[in-house]
Design a protein around this motif. Structure first.
Motif, PDB file in Angstrom:
ATOM      1  N   VAL A 295      67.287 -34.457   4.456  1.00  0.00           N
ATOM      2  CA  VAL A 295      67.302 -33.884   5.809  1.00  0.00           C
ATOM      3  C   VAL A 295      67.350 -32.361   5.753  1.00  0.00           C
ATOM      4  CG1 VAL A 295      68.658 -33.694   7.934  1.00  0.00           C
ATOM      5  CG2 VAL A 295      68.384 -35.921   6.814  1.00  0.00           C
ATOM      6  N   TYR A 296      66.333 -31.723   6.316  1.00  0.00           N
ATOM      7  CA  TYR A 296      66.315 -30.276   6.530  1.00  0.00           C
ATOM      8  C   TYR A 296      65.924 -30.047   7.982  1.00  0.00           C
ATOM      9  CZ  TYR A 296      66.267 -29.679   1.415  1.00  0.00           C
ATOM     10  OH  TYR A 296      66.581 -29.704   0.074  1.00  0.00           O
ATOM     11  N   TRP A 297      66.513 -29.018   8.600  1.00  0.00           N
ATOM     12  CA  TRP A 297      66.283 -28.806  10.024  1.00  0.00           C
ATOM     13  C   TRP A 297      65.368 -27.636  10.337  1.00  0.00           C
ATOM     14  CZ3 TRP A 297      67.254 -32.811  12.879  1.00  0.00           C
ATOM     15  CH2 TRP A 297      68.261 -33.716  12.492  1.00  0.00           C
ATOM     16  N   ASN A 298      64.941 -26.890   9.317  1.00  0.00           N
ATOM     17  CA  ASN A 298      63.917 -25.877   9.558  1.00  0.00           C
ATOM     18  C   ASN A 298      63.063 -25.722   8.301  1.00  0.00           C
ATOM     19  OD1 ASN A 298      64.963 -23.555   7.858  1.00  0.00           O
ATOM     20  ND2 ASN A 298      66.709 -23.770   9.256  1.00  0.00           N
TER      21      ASN A 298
ATOM     22  N   GLU B 112      64.457 -23.822   5.142  1.00  0.00           N
ATOM     23  CA  GLU B 112      65.381 -24.664   4.361  1.00  0.00           C
ATOM     24  C   GLU B 112      64.609 -25.648   3.496  1.00  0.00           C
ATOM     25  OE1 GLU B 112      68.168 -26.968   6.567  1.00  0.00           O
ATOM     26  OE2 GLU B 112      69.388 -25.262   7.168  1.00  0.00           O
ATOM     27  N   TRP B 113      63.589 -26.264   4.089  1.00  0.00           N
ATOM     28  CA  TRP B 113      62.770 -27.227   3.347  1.00  0.00           C
ATOM     29  C   TRP B 113      62.109 -26.544   2.145  1.00  0.00           C
ATOM     30  CZ3 TRP B 113      58.000 -27.980   1.391  1.00  0.00           C
ATOM     31  CH2 TRP B 113      57.644 -29.273   1.022  1.00  0.00           C
TER      32      TRP B 113
ATOM     33  N   TYR C 136      65.809 -33.649  19.209  1.00  0.00           N
ATOM     34  CA  TYR C 136      65.523 -34.837  18.400  1.00  0.00           C
ATOM     35  C   TYR C 136      66.751 -35.357  17.661  1.00  0.00           C
ATOM     36  CZ  TYR C 136      60.513 -34.094  19.169  1.00  0.00           C
ATOM     37  OH  TYR C 136      59.286 -33.942  19.729  1.00  0.00           O
ATOM     38  N   TRP C 137      67.620 -34.450  17.269  1.00  0.00           N
ATOM     39  CA  TRP C 137      68.771 -34.857  16.446  1.00  0.00           C
ATOM     40  C   TRP C 137      69.710 -35.812  17.175  1.00  0.00           C
ATOM     41  CZ3 TRP C 137      73.944 -33.595  17.559  1.00  0.00           C
ATOM     42  CH2 TRP C 137      74.131 -32.720  18.620  1.00  0.00           C
TER      43      TRP C 137
ATOM     44  N   THR D 230      68.653 -39.807  11.115  1.00  0.00           N
ATOM     45  CA  THR D 230      68.726 -38.375  10.766  1.00  0.00           C
ATOM     46  C   THR D 230      67.459 -37.900  10.060  1.00  0.00           C
ATOM     47  OG1 THR D 230      69.943 -39.019   8.768  1.00  0.00           O
ATOM     48  CG2 THR D 230      71.233 -38.171  10.622  1.00  0.00           C
ATOM     49  N   GLU D 231      66.897 -38.737   9.202  1.00  0.00           N
ATOM     50  CA  GLU D 231      65.672 -38.338   8.488  1.00  0.00           C
ATOM     51  C   GLU D 231      64.492 -38.255   9.446  1.00  0.00           C
ATOM     52  OE1 GLU D 231      64.733 -40.155   4.798  1.00  0.00           O
ATOM     53  OE2 GLU D 231      66.794 -40.108   4.068  1.00  0.00           O
TER      54      GLU D 231
ATOM     55  N   SER E  38      64.932 -35.124  11.636  1.00  0.00           N
ATOM     56  CA  SER E  38      64.674 -33.870  10.926  1.00  0.00           C
ATOM     57  C   SER E  38      63.172 -33.672  10.708  1.00  0.00           C
ATOM     58  CB  SER E  38      65.415 -33.829   9.590  1.00  0.00           C
ATOM     59  OG  SER E  38      64.840 -34.694   8.638  1.00  0.00           O
TER      60      SER E  38
ATOM     61  N   THR F   3      61.552 -32.700  13.905  1.00  0.00           N
ATOM     62  CA  THR F   3      61.933 -31.315  14.195  1.00  0.00           C
ATOM     63  C   THR F   3      61.056 -30.349  13.405  1.00  0.00           C
ATOM     64  OG1 THR F   3      64.228 -31.976  14.644  1.00  0.00           O
ATOM     65  CG2 THR F   3      63.832 -29.649  14.185  1.00  0.00           C
TER      66      THR F   3
END
Length: 294
Positions: A83-86, A89-90, A155-156, A197-198, A201, A204
């Motif tokens: 899980v990464y939110w931006n 980060e990914w 979305y979260w 969560t996946e 993310s 998102t």
């Protein structure tokens, strides 16, 4: 009872799962975040082909590429991110994964969201290049096409069922053959296996405001692979990608829908071999031996 597709019961898929172990690699300080990868082919190859899935996909959706290409001496790694939110980060997480695997450069085959993230990673590492080449399949360069930047922030908190319905709305196609139906069924099964969560993310990442600075990728060899039948993105998105990369090689598939790597695997694998062949006598071959000898 969970959904079971014909493809996941096929001898080919079962052979893949029994012969190629699923590895979980934690690269962030958060021990709950683990990349899931399948590493197929000769480990001495240090510039493998990395496969990145669309929103609905898990790492095993590229099993047809892994089996066929590794048999020809190509190292294929299919990866599924935690899980990464931006996007930044990914990209940082993916860079840590490559460092962990001791891979200086890689070739990337990305489908839909996977193709967008592949481009963003190439852009992210432009000052210290980690991408030798790109194969972009049914993908995009600007998230503006989804017109829901504001929704991305919510979305979260949405239930998994709602997220899955949003994604499956893009699966339907009027003109499908048995191979495409089989591919859709398999992808539905993969989608059902993903936790909330996946999914949240990934959606998102898919919809957050962002675009690729394509001029920064001008030195990277690129092949754009797309289908000419119905799929989730519009023709205008395809044309925009062509404009971003005027020097890219084009690999057109007459049909194949959203998931040609499954429904038209022989054609996709051939195009991947043709793309990778140009690196056989360079510093960054994806194969242990020249493909021309096979």
């Amino acid at each position: 009872m969970s959904y079971v597709s014909d493809l996941s019961q096929s001898q080919e898929y079962l052979s893949f799962r029994s012969s190629v172990p699923l590895r979980r690699i934690v690269v962030d300080s958060d021990n709950t975040k683990g990349w899931r990868i399948y590493d197929c082919g000769p480990k001495k190859v240090k510039c493998p082909l990395f496969c990145l899935p669309p929103v609905s996909g898990t790492a095993d959706i590229f099993f047809k590429q892994a089996l066929a290409l590794s048999a020809k001496g190509i190292r294929v790694i299919s990866a599924e991110s935690p899980v990464y939110w931006n996007v930044k980060e990914w990209c940082e997480g993916f860079k840590k994964l490559l460092d962990y695997l001791e891979l200086e450069k890689i070739h990337i085959f990305g489908s839909a969201l996977g193709g967008y993230l592949a481009q963003k990673f190439a852009e992210h590492t432009v000052n210290c290049p980690r991408v030798a080449s790109l194969v972009l399949c049914n993908t995009f360069s600007d998230t503006a096409i989804f017109n829901n930047h504001e929704s991305a922030a919510l979305y979260w908190i949405l239930p998994a069922l709602v997220l899955k319905r949003m994604i499956m709305g893009n699966f339907a196609s009027e003109k499908v053959d048995p191979d495409m139906i089989e591919a859709i069924d398999f992808m539905v099964e993969r989608l059902e296996s993903l936790p909330q969560t996946e999914l949240a993310s990934r959606l998102t990442l898919n919809c957050l405001k962002g675009y690729v600075e394509a001029h920064k990728l001008s030195e990277i060899p690129i092949t754009i692979m797309d289908v000419f039948d119905e799929y989730a993105l519009s023709n205008s998105v395809r044309e925009e990608l062509y404009k971003c990369y005027p020097n890219a090689k084009l690999a057109h598939l007459k049909s194949g829908g959203n998931f040609p790597f499954l429904s038209r695997c022989s054609e996709v694998n051939l195009h991947l071999q043709i793309h990778l062949r140009q690196f056989d006598d360079t510093e960054y071959p994806a194969s242990e031996r020249p493909l021309l000898n096979k």
